[in-house]
Design a protein around this motif. Structure first.
Motif, PDB file in Angstrom:
ATOM      1  N   PHE A   1      31.633  36.255  62.417  1.00  0.00           N
ATOM      2  CA  PHE A   1      32.712  36.662  61.530  1.00  0.00           C
ATOM      3  C   PHE A   1      33.903  37.104  62.382  1.00  0.00           C
ATOM      4  O   PHE A   1      33.728  37.655  63.471  1.00  0.00           O
ATOM      5  CB  PHE A   1      32.260  37.807  60.613  1.00  0.00           C
ATOM      6  CG  PHE A   1      30.933  37.566  59.944  1.00  0.00           C
ATOM      7  CD1 PHE A   1      30.795  36.589  58.979  1.00  0.00           C
ATOM      8  CD2 PHE A   1      29.804  38.305  60.307  1.00  0.00           C
ATOM      9  CE1 PHE A   1      29.571  36.349  58.368  1.00  0.00           C
ATOM     10  CE2 PHE A   1      28.588  38.080  59.703  1.00  0.00           C
ATOM     11  CZ  PHE A   1      28.464  37.093  58.728  1.00  0.00           C
ATOM     12  N   ASP A   2      35.103  36.885  61.882  1.00  0.00           N
ATOM     13  CA  ASP A   2      36.312  37.200  62.640  1.00  0.00           C
ATOM     14  C   ASP A   2      36.333  38.662  63.049  1.00  0.00           C
ATOM     15  O   ASP A   2      36.172  39.558  62.214  1.00  0.00           O
ATOM     16  CB  ASP A   2      37.556  36.882  61.807  1.00  0.00           C
ATOM     17  CG  ASP A   2      37.752  35.388  61.577  1.00  0.00           C
ATOM     18  OD1 ASP A   2      37.141  34.602  62.341  1.00  0.00           O
ATOM     19  OD2 ASP A   2      38.495  35.019  60.652  1.00  0.00           O
ATOM     20  N   GLY A   3      36.532  38.880  64.331  1.00  0.00           N
ATOM     21  CA  GLY A   3      36.692  40.236  64.828  1.00  0.00           C
ATOM     22  C   GLY A   3      35.430  41.052  64.893  1.00  0.00           C
ATOM     23  O   GLY A   3      35.487  42.264  65.121  1.00  0.00           O
ATOM     24  N   VAL A   4      34.279  40.418  64.695  1.00  0.00           N
ATOM     25  CA  VAL A   4      33.006  41.138  64.690  1.00  0.00           C
ATOM     26  C   VAL A   4      32.050  40.462  65.667  1.00  0.00           C
ATOM     27  O   VAL A   4      31.927  39.235  65.671  1.00  0.00           O
ATOM     28  CB  VAL A   4      32.368  41.166  63.286  1.00  0.00           C
ATOM     29  CG1 VAL A   4      31.025  41.871  63.312  1.00  0.00           C
ATOM     30  CG2 VAL A   4      33.311  41.835  62.295  1.00  0.00           C
ATOM     31  N   THR A   5      31.381  41.254  66.471  1.00  0.00           N
ATOM     32  CA  THR A   5      30.374  40.729  67.388  1.00  0.00           C
ATOM     33  C   THR A   5      28.992  40.927  66.796  1.00  0.00           C
ATOM     34  O   THR A   5      28.617  42.034  66.429  1.00  0.00           O
ATOM     35  CB  THR A   5      30.446  41.435  68.754  1.00  0.00           C
ATOM     36  OG1 THR A   5      31.730  41.208  69.339  1.00  0.00           O
ATOM     37  CG2 THR A   5      29.366  40.906  69.690  1.00  0.00           C
ATOM     38  N   GLY A   6      28.260  39.832  66.703  1.00  0.00           N
ATOM     39  CA  GLY A   6      26.889  39.915  66.250  1.00  0.00           C
ATOM     40  C   GLY A   6      26.728  40.046  64.746  1.00  0.00           C
ATOM     41  O   GLY A   6      27.688  40.140  63.990  1.00  0.00           O
ATOM     42  N   MET A   7      25.488  40.024  64.331  1.00  0.00           N
ATOM     43  CA  MET A   7      25.097  40.152  62.934  1.00  0.00           C
ATOM     44  C   MET A   7      24.029  41.241  62.866  1.00  0.00           C
ATOM     45  O   MET A   7      22.980  41.102  63.492  1.00  0.00           O
ATOM     46  CB  MET A   7      24.549  38.807  62.425  1.00  0.00           C
ATOM     47  CG  MET A   7      24.350  38.709  60.934  1.00  0.00           C
ATOM     48  SD  MET A   7      23.695  37.058  60.449  1.00  0.00           S
ATOM     49  CE  MET A   7      25.085  35.993  60.854  1.00  0.00           C
TER      50      MET A   7
END
Length: 239
Positions: free
Chosen positions: A176-182
């Protein structure tokens, strides 16, 4: 991104009642099995109800096979107006088995508008990532609902290295944009033969004794339920 935050949900978090939705827009991820067995584990310490909103009624068939033997309450409902009132149910936790198709967006939207936490089961396969990613992007992230991916049906025969590689991807990938990892549960559910017959027999994991065939499944679901309750407890302490 549209803001779908919900003040009513935030208030319910303060009063400790929670609606937990198990989502999965693709078959074979173990959505219903997750909902039913986590409900069983959580019912050891909480009042729990499962609500089946999936038109396929897999959880309902399971509950009918169980009769009066389930350790939690159960109902089915597909009317969005009724689902929007789930907060009126007098339980500590309401677990929702959501529709398995994006065609049922009215039902899914009604459920997620009153949801406190989302679990997205995911088999450790790179091919399964995209459908989960799309569902989270379209329905969960815009509402700012806390969520965790739950690795499910992990086959021990695939080896530790493959599992760790998939975990590393979830932790460091760009989904997801601007997010690292889930975000994911540290615990996971291993593939176990004992789970195959549960829907037909109407059984859940807490009804099994600790044997060689059932030990892994009992341990895994118990660990995930404890991890979830610890997440909620930490959030309550911060609040």
């Amino acid at each position: 991104m549209q803001d779908r935050s919900n003040p009513a949900r935030d208030l319910a978090m303060e009063t400790k009642m929670r609606v937990l939705s198990v989502i999965g827009q693709k078959g074979g991820l173990g959505k219903t099995t997750t909902a039913m067995n986590l409900a069983a584990c959580m019912s050891r310490a909480s009042s729990v109800a499962v609500v089946d909103v999936d038109p396929q009624l897999t959880a309902t068939d399971w509950a009918e096979a169980a009769g009066e033997d389930l350790p939690f309450d159960f109902t089915s409902e597909t009317d969005p107006a009724m689902l929007s009132r789930m907060r009126e149910l007098e339980y500590d936790v309401v677990i929702v088995d959501t529709p398995g198709s994006l065609a049922d967006t009215d039902v899914l939207n009604a459920v997620l508008d009153v949801t406190d936490f989302v679990i997205a089961p995911l088999t450790p396969s790179f091919m399964e990532l995209k459908p989960v990613q799309r569902t989270l992007q379209q329905f969960v992230l815009p509402r700012d609902i806390p969520y965790r991916v739950l690795m499910n049906r992990v086959d021990p025969r695939d080896g530790r290295a493959q599992l760790e590689a998939f975990q590393a991807l979830l932790d460091t990938g760009s989904f997801f944009d601007g997010v690292t990892g889930m975000p994911r549960f540290r615990n996971y559910i291993r593939q176990a033969a004992v789970m195959k017959n549960m829907p037909l027999e109407g059984t859940v994991i807490t009804q099994y004794t600790d044997t060689r065939q059932s030990r892994a499944a009992i341990s895994d679901y118990t660990s995930v339920s404890l991890e979830l309750m610890n997440l909620w407890a930490r959030k309550d302490q911060v609040a």
